[in-house]
Structures are given as C-alpha cells and as structure tokens.
Design a protein around this motif. Structure first.
Motif, PDB file in Angstrom:
ATOM      1  N   LEU A 164       0.824  -1.217   0.000  1.00 32.29           N
ATOM      2  CA  LEU A 164       0.000   0.000   0.000  1.00 32.29           C
ATOM      3  C   LEU A 164       0.857   1.265   0.000  1.00 32.29           C
ATOM      4  O   LEU A 164       0.532   2.249  -0.678  1.00 32.29           O
ATOM      5  N   TRP A 165       1.945   1.256   0.742  1.00 26.87           N
ATOM      6  CA  TRP A 165       2.800   2.427   0.861  1.00 26.87           C
ATOM      7  C   TRP A 165       3.382   2.837  -0.490  1.00 26.87           C
ATOM      8  O   TRP A 165       3.606   4.026  -0.766  1.00 26.87           O
ATOM      9  N   ARG A 166       3.614   1.871  -1.361  1.00 26.65           N
ATOM     10  CA  ARG A 166       4.205   2.163  -2.670  1.00 26.65           C
ATOM     11  C   ARG A 166       3.232   2.878  -3.607  1.00 26.65           C
ATOM     12  O   ARG A 166       3.633   3.381  -4.657  1.00 26.65           O
ATOM     13  N   ILE A 167       1.960   2.925  -3.256  1.00 27.14           N
ATOM     14  CA  ILE A 167       0.957   3.596  -4.089  1.00 27.14           C
ATOM     15  C   ILE A 167       0.853   5.053  -3.639  1.00 27.14           C
ATOM     16  O   ILE A 167       0.273   5.359  -2.597  1.00 27.14           O
ATOM     17  N   ARG A 168       1.407   5.958  -4.429  1.00 27.57           N
ATOM     18  CA  ARG A 168       1.503   7.367  -4.024  1.00 27.57           C
ATOM     19  C   ARG A 168       0.130   7.972  -3.759  1.00 27.57           C
ATOM     20  O   ARG A 168      -0.065   8.696  -2.780  1.00 27.57           O
ATOM     21  N   PRO A 203     -15.510   9.953  -2.124  1.00 29.93           N
ATOM     22  CA  PRO A 203     -14.254   9.804  -2.866  1.00 29.93           C
ATOM     23  C   PRO A 203     -13.167   9.026  -2.121  1.00 29.93           C
ATOM     24  O   PRO A 203     -12.440   8.251  -2.741  1.00 29.93           O
ATOM     25  N   ILE A 204     -13.063   9.179  -0.805  1.00 26.48           N
ATOM     26  CA  ILE A 204     -11.981   8.474  -0.122  1.00 26.48           C
ATOM     27  C   ILE A 204     -12.239   6.974  -0.035  1.00 26.48           C
ATOM     28  O   ILE A 204     -11.312   6.195   0.198  1.00 26.48           O
ATOM     29  N   VAL A 205     -13.485   6.556  -0.221  1.00 26.36           N
ATOM     30  CA  VAL A 205     -13.781   5.122  -0.295  1.00 26.36           C
ATOM     31  C   VAL A 205     -13.624   4.627  -1.731  1.00 26.36           C
ATOM     32  O   VAL A 205     -13.091   3.542  -1.985  1.00 26.36           O
ATOM     33  N   ALA A 206     -14.070   5.419  -2.707  1.00 26.31           N
ATOM     34  CA  ALA A 206     -14.056   4.998  -4.102  1.00 26.31           C
ATOM     35  C   ALA A 206     -12.657   4.965  -4.701  1.00 26.31           C
ATOM     36  O   ALA A 206     -12.312   4.045  -5.450  1.00 26.31           O
ATOM     37  N   VAL A 207     -11.815   5.954  -4.389  1.00 24.00           N
ATOM     38  CA  VAL A 207     -10.500   6.049  -5.028  1.00 24.00           C
ATOM     39  C   VAL A 207      -9.581   4.873  -4.689  1.00 24.00           C
ATOM     40  O   VAL A 207      -8.912   4.338  -5.591  1.00 24.00           O
ATOM     41  N   PRO A 208      -9.485   4.408  -3.436  1.00 27.54           N
ATOM     42  CA  PRO A 208      -8.638   3.233  -3.186  1.00 27.54           C
ATOM     43  C   PRO A 208      -9.050   2.009  -4.001  1.00 27.54           C
ATOM     44  O   PRO A 208      -8.196   1.179  -4.347  1.00 27.54           O
ATOM     45  N   MET A 209     -10.335   1.879  -4.343  1.00 28.84           N
ATOM     46  CA  MET A 209     -10.780   0.751  -5.156  1.00 28.84           C
ATOM     47  C   MET A 209     -10.263   0.845  -6.590  1.00 28.84           C
ATOM     48  O   MET A 209     -10.267  -0.143  -7.322  1.00 28.84           O
ATOM     49  N   LEU A 210      -9.800   2.018  -7.004  1.00 25.89           N
ATOM     50  CA  LEU A 210      -9.223   2.202  -8.332  1.00 25.89           C
ATOM     51  C   LEU A 210      -7.742   1.856  -8.375  1.00 25.89           C
ATOM     52  O   LEU A 210      -7.198   1.566  -9.442  1.00 25.89           O
ATOM     53  N   VAL A 211      -7.079   1.913  -7.227  1.00 28.04           N
ATOM     54  CA  VAL A 211      -5.615   1.712  -7.205  1.00 28.04           C
ATOM     55  C   VAL A 211      -5.200   0.449  -6.461  1.00 28.04           C
ATOM     56  O   VAL A 211      -4.010   0.115  -6.435  1.00 28.04           O
ATOM     57  N   VAL A 212      -6.148  -0.265  -5.861  1.00 32.22           N
ATOM     58  CA  VAL A 212      -5.863  -1.482  -5.096  1.00 32.22           C
ATOM     59  C   VAL A 212      -6.689  -2.628  -5.660  1.00 32.22           C
ATOM     60  O   VAL A 212      -7.876  -2.453  -5.962  1.00 32.22           O
ATOM     61  N   ARG A 260     -14.739  13.099 -17.174  1.00 31.92           N
ATOM     62  CA  ARG A 260     -13.745  13.753 -18.026  1.00 31.92           C
ATOM     63  C   ARG A 260     -12.331  13.432 -17.559  1.00 31.92           C
ATOM     64  O   ARG A 260     -11.451  13.153 -18.353  1.00 31.92           O
ATOM     65  N   ASP A 261     -12.129  13.487 -16.256  1.00 34.69           N
ATOM     66  CA  ASP A 261     -10.801  13.240 -15.689  1.00 34.69           C
ATOM     67  C   ASP A 261     -10.999  12.723 -14.269  1.00 34.69           C
ATOM     68  O   ASP A 261     -11.582  13.417 -13.427  1.00 34.69           O
ATOM     69  N   MET A 262     -10.499  11.511 -13.977  1.00 32.36           N
ATOM     70  CA  MET A 262     -10.734  10.890 -12.677  1.00 32.36           C
ATOM     71  C   MET A 262     -10.109  11.658 -11.515  1.00 32.36           C
ATOM     72  O   MET A 262     -10.462  11.439 -10.362  1.00 32.36           O
ATOM     73  N   LYS A 263      -9.188  12.576 -11.809  1.00 31.52           N
ATOM     74  CA  LYS A 263      -8.583  13.331 -10.705  1.00 31.52           C
ATOM     75  C   LYS A 263      -9.607  14.204  -9.987  1.00 31.52           C
ATOM     76  O   LYS A 263      -9.392  14.603  -8.835  1.00 31.52           O
ATOM     77  N   TRP A 264     -10.745  14.499 -10.662  1.00 33.50           N
ATOM     78  CA  TRP A 264     -11.788  15.282 -10.006  1.00 33.50           C
ATOM     79  C   TRP A 264     -12.409  14.540  -8.825  1.00 33.50           C
ATOM     80  O   TRP A 264     -13.043  15.163  -7.966  1.00 33.50           O
ATOM     81  N   ALA A 312      -4.688  13.842  -6.120  1.00 33.39           N
ATOM     82  CA  ALA A 312      -5.311  13.956  -7.441  1.00 33.39           C
ATOM     83  C   ALA A 312      -4.264  13.962  -8.545  1.00 33.39           C
ATOM     84  O   ALA A 312      -4.467  13.380  -9.620  1.00 33.39           O
ATOM     85  N   GLY A 313      -3.130  14.581  -8.284  1.00 33.69           N
ATOM     86  CA  GLY A 313      -2.083  14.674  -9.285  1.00 33.69           C
ATOM     87  C   GLY A 313      -1.448  13.350  -9.651  1.00 33.69           C
ATOM     88  O   GLY A 313      -0.908  13.193 -10.753  1.00 33.69           O
ATOM     89  N   SER A 314      -1.476  12.379  -8.764  1.00 38.02           N
ATOM     90  CA  SER A 314      -0.836  11.084  -9.023  1.00 38.02           C
ATOM     91  C   SER A 314      -1.824   9.976  -9.383  1.00 38.02           C
ATOM     92  O   SER A 314      -1.420   8.853  -9.671  1.00 38.02           O
ATOM     93  N   LEU A 315      -3.131  10.268  -9.387  1.00 38.63           N
ATOM     94  CA  LEU A 315      -4.128   9.218  -9.564  1.00 38.63           C
ATOM     95  C   LEU A 315      -4.031   8.522 -10.916  1.00 38.63           C
ATOM     96  O   LEU A 315      -4.091   7.288 -10.992  1.00 38.63           O
ATOM     97  N   SER A 316      -3.881   9.276 -11.998  1.00 35.55           N
ATOM     98  CA  SER A 316      -3.877   8.665 -13.325  1.00 35.55           C
ATOM     99  C   SER A 316      -2.742   7.655 -13.475  1.00 35.55           C
ATOM    100  O   SER A 316      -2.901   6.624 -14.146  1.00 35.55           O
ATOM    101  N   GLY A 317      -1.611   7.907 -12.849  1.00 30.73           N
ATOM    102  CA  GLY A 317      -0.484   6.987 -12.950  1.00 30.73           C
ATOM    103  C   GLY A 317      -0.614   5.755 -12.083  1.00 30.73           C
ATOM    104  O   GLY A 317       0.070   4.743 -12.328  1.00 30.73           O
ATOM    105  N   ASP A 318      -1.481   5.808 -11.073  1.00 30.66           N
ATOM    106  CA  ASP A 318      -1.618   4.682 -10.133  1.00 30.66           C
ATOM    107  C   ASP A 318      -2.828   3.796 -10.422  1.00 30.66           C
ATOM    108  O   ASP A 318      -2.943   2.705  -9.846  1.00 30.66           O
ATOM    109  N   MET A 319      -3.737   4.225 -11.284  1.00 29.17           N
ATOM    110  CA  MET A 319      -4.962   3.464 -11.517  1.00 29.17           C
ATOM    111  C   MET A 319      -4.675   2.118 -12.157  1.00 29.17           C
ATOM    112  O   MET A 319      -3.856   2.007 -13.076  1.00 29.17           O
ATOM    113  N   LEU A 320      -5.355   1.065 -11.683  1.00 30.46           N
ATOM    114  CA  LEU A 320      -5.258  -0.268 -12.256  1.00 30.46           C
ATOM    115  C   LEU A 320      -6.160  -0.368 -13.485  1.00 30.46           C
ATOM    116  O   LEU A 320      -7.152   0.356 -13.580  1.00 30.46           O
ATOM    117  N   PRO A 321      -5.850  -1.277 -14.428  1.00 31.31           N
ATOM    118  CA  PRO A 321      -6.749  -1.481 -15.574  1.00 31.31           C
ATOM    119  C   PRO A 321      -8.121  -1.931 -15.092  1.00 31.31           C
ATOM    120  O   PRO A 321      -8.229  -2.763 -14.189  1.00 31.31           O
TER     121      PRO A 321
END
Length: 439
Positions: free
Chosen positions: A217-221, A337-346, A288-292, A414-423
């Motif tokens: 988890l720590w490695r996910i910015r 958002p704080i519940v939904a976003v971790p589901m995008l990167v984990v 439009r952009d998931m960082k929102w 928000a700035g790092s989300l696009s790079g951390d998102m899983l397919p």
C-alpha cells in the motif's frame, strides 16, 4: 472476470439495503454518545478531557488493534459473516454501557464497541466495490454512505428525547438491543457478490506478513496522499461533530431536545446533502478526468472553513445553525471519494485491508485525537484565560485550521491518480444507479 450478474436484482437490493441498515446502526451508536455525554458528565462528574478520551481515543485505540486483522479475514473469507458478527458484538457492548457506574467501565464498554465496529466498514467497502462498476462507484458509495447522516438524524432525535424520558442508561440498552435482534435477520437476507467482478485482473492478494502488505500500500503514491489528507480532515470532522452538542448546550444554553434537533439539521440533513452531492460531483466530473474524484473534496474544504468559523462566532443559536448547514455539508464531501478512489488503485483481494488501514488511521488521528485535543484546548482556555463555557467556542476554531493541510494533500493525491490506476474491466450491463437506493 466474473459475470456481472452472479446475483439476482432482488438479492442485490436486499444486500445493499441491509448494508445501509447496518451502517445506520453503526452511526446511531457513535451519535448517541455525543449527545449523552452531557448527562453522563453530570452524573459521573467527568472533565472535558475525560469526555474527549471517552468519545475518541478509547474507541480509536481498540479500533486500531482489531480492524486490520479482521480485514484480512474479510479479504480471505465471507465478508457477510464479518459484517453480521461485527454488528452483533458492538450492539451487545452498547447495551452493556447501560450498566457502567464509573469512567473506567464506560471506557471498557466503548473499547468493546470499537472491536465490533472495526470489522464492519472495511468489509462493507469491499462488498460495495463488487456491486457497482468504477464509473458509478463514488455515487453508489455516496448513496450507501447516507447511512451516516440518517443514523445521525435518528441518533440525535432519539437520544435527546429518550434521555429526557428514560435516562441515558436505558437509551443505551434500547439501541443495543435493536442491533442484537437484527443480526440473524441480516445473516439470512444478505448475499455476497463474487470478488473482483469489475476488474480486468485480480491484482495482488494480501499474503505473507503484515509488513509486506503495508509496504504494498505504501508504494501507491495516491493512496499515501489520500490517507494522509483524509486523516487530517477526519481530525477536523470528528472534533466538530462530537463537540457540537456540548457547544450548543453550554455556550448557547440549549436543552438536550433542542440540541438534538439542531444537530439533526446540521450533521443529519446537512451531512446527507454533502455526502450525496460530493459523490455525485466526483462521478460527474470524473467522467472527463478521474482526478476530479479528489479535487472535489479539496475545493469543498477551502469553501467550508470560513463559513464554519462564522457559525461558531455568531451570538444567536438559530443563526448559528442556519449558517452551519452549508459547512456541515461541505465537511463531508470527501467521504465517498476516499472510499471509491482506493478501489481504483488497489486490487480486489486487498480492498478490505486497504480500507481497514485507512479507517484505522482516520480513527486514530480523527476520532482518537480530534475530540481529545479539542477537550484539552477547551480546558486550557478555562485554566489560563478563565473563559468558562466560552472556551469551547475558541477550541473549535483552533481545530478547524488543519483542514488547510487536508485540502493540499487531496490536491497532491489527485495529481498522481492517473499513474496509479489499475486497468478496469468491462462494466457490461451494470445496474442503473437507482438500484443503490435502500429497498
């Protein structure tokens, strides 16, 4: 990937409905201790620091100990079993609070409640991620999260009136008894969806020791910044929510019944609007952009702060409540958002664990330290400046200030989300969002 329809529409509706009901009982329990601390303080002669410890740190300490191991069970076994068993445990401990005759016994009961509640939320978050696809998930979670304001409305209105009519001890007994009775019904009616239904791949499962899982988890910015920002904002949120009842009772001289009504409007109605609108905006702008998903709460915090300060400075209680509705709504824009976003990167086999780690940190910093620090500051103003009840007004202003840091950390996440998102997998013919509504 599992088929999108591995459970029926009826089963899905029953499941989301009971997840909502379980959440309502969870937040009723957290709310009544806020309202009932006024008669508890009077009967047991507690200080503000002791009240802060009772409503915050004591709960958070046991939450930390139990949440992570229970979440690892939820990631490997039945999430439904974890949720129902957790509800039964915290309800029993809530009922036992009625028998507490000292500060120490109250402390023990609150710790027991924490053990029960620590298992429910992470398992629920993981289940929700497998009920709704990524692009509809924030709004779905926001709809489920209406259990928070709904529970608060019921808790505030019921606690004040029940305490006036029956006393604070019987209030704990009744609320706890309802949860105990509901547990077997929930067990029969809930259905667990297949894990990872909307994911292109299974992701990394939680295996090995705790250190390895935490390092993953720590490695996910994005996750790091999100958890840090959420924890700081939870400090502010819990400080305001748990001290609003004493603020209106002591500073404005309102009765418990009046205080309950005010807080039902602020934390209940205002919070409900904020949770839903925050989730809706996150999904709408996120197309439009998931960082929102994270910029929405960052901006909401900046708007909230000056309005909240005005709420605590005006002389009229009715004007204070009227002004306070908007900051009460903006205060909880971040919850979906704080519940939904971790589901995008984990990945799906780490989601309960990731939620538990986040929830533990939120509870330590927010629930554990927020009310306690507010109480300490209030006592310090009394001791050093002789402010009496007005000390609470200035203590609440002081604990608002860290929200600026929270806004900055959400912006960084928000700035790092696009790079951390899983397919993400094919959403298929996923259910319309209306089906998230409790049956």
């Amino acid at each position: 990937m599992k088929a999108p329809f591995d459970i029926s529409v009826r089963q899905r509706r029953l499941t989301i409905s009971f997840l909502f009901i379980v959440g309502v009982l969870n937040y009723i329990d957290r709310t009544i201790i806020s309202v009932l601390q006024v008669p508890i303080k009077t009967e047991l002669g507690l200080s503000d620091t002791q009240l802060g410890l009772l409503t915050g740190l004591a709960f958070a300490a046991l939450y930390v100990v139990s949440a992570i191991p229970i979440s690892r069970i939820a990631d490997r076994s039945s999430r439904k079993m974890v949720i129902v068993a957790s509800m039964a445990v915290w309800s029993i401990m809530t009922a036992l609070t009625a028998a507490a005759s000292s500060f120490v016994l109250l402390l023990v009961c609150r710790m027991g409640v924490a053990i029960g509640e620590s298992g429910s939320v992470p398992a629920t978050h993981s289940t929700l991620a497998d009920l709704y696809p990524p692009k509809k998930r924030a709004r779905a979670i926001a709809t489920w999260a209406l259990c928070l304001p709904f529970g608060m409305i019921v808790g505030y209105l019921a606690a004040g009136r029940m305490a006036d009519a029956l006393g604070w001890r019987m209030t704990f007994m009744v609320i706890g008894g309802i949860g105990v009775a509901l547990a077997p019904i929930a067990m029969l009616c809930m259905k667990e969806p297949s894990r990872g239904r909307f994911d292109a791949h299974a992701g990394t499962a939680v295996r090995g020791d705790l250190k390895s899982a935490l390092l993953t988890l720590w490695r996910i910015r994005t996750y790091r910044y999100l958890v840090a920002g959420g924890a700081v904002h939870a400090f502010v949120q819990y400080s305001l929510m748990l001290w609003n009842a004493p603020f209106y009772a002591r500073v404005h001289g309102e009765s418990l019944t009046e205080v309950s009504l005010y807080l039902a409007l602020l934390n209940g109605a205002g919070g409900g609007v904020g949770i839903y609108v925050g989730g809706w905006l996150a999904d709408r702008l996120g197309r439009r952009d998931m960082k929102w998903q994270l910029l929405v709460p960052a901006l909401a915090i900046l708007i909230m702060m000056p309005l909240a300060m005005l709420q605590y400075f005006v002389a009229s209680p009715l004007m204070s409540v009227a002004i306070g509705f908007l900051p009460s709504a903006l205060l909880v824009f971040y919850l979906a958002p704080i519940v939904a976003v971790p589901m995008l990167v984990v990945g799906p086999h780490m989601r309960a664990f990731a939620s538990a780690v986040m929830t533990v940190i939120f509870n330590v910093v927010g629930l554990g330290l927020g009310p306690l620090v507010t109480g300490i500051i209030s006592d310090a103003f009394i001791t050093h400046f002789g402010m009496a009840d007005d000390s609470l007004r200035y203590a609440l202003i002081v604990v608002l200030l860290p929200a600026l840091l929270a806004s900055f950390l959400f912006w960084k996440a928000a700035g790092s989300l696009s790079g951390d998102m899983l397919p993400q997998g094919d959403e298929g013919d996923s259910l319309p969002i209306a089906e998230v509504q409790p049956a």
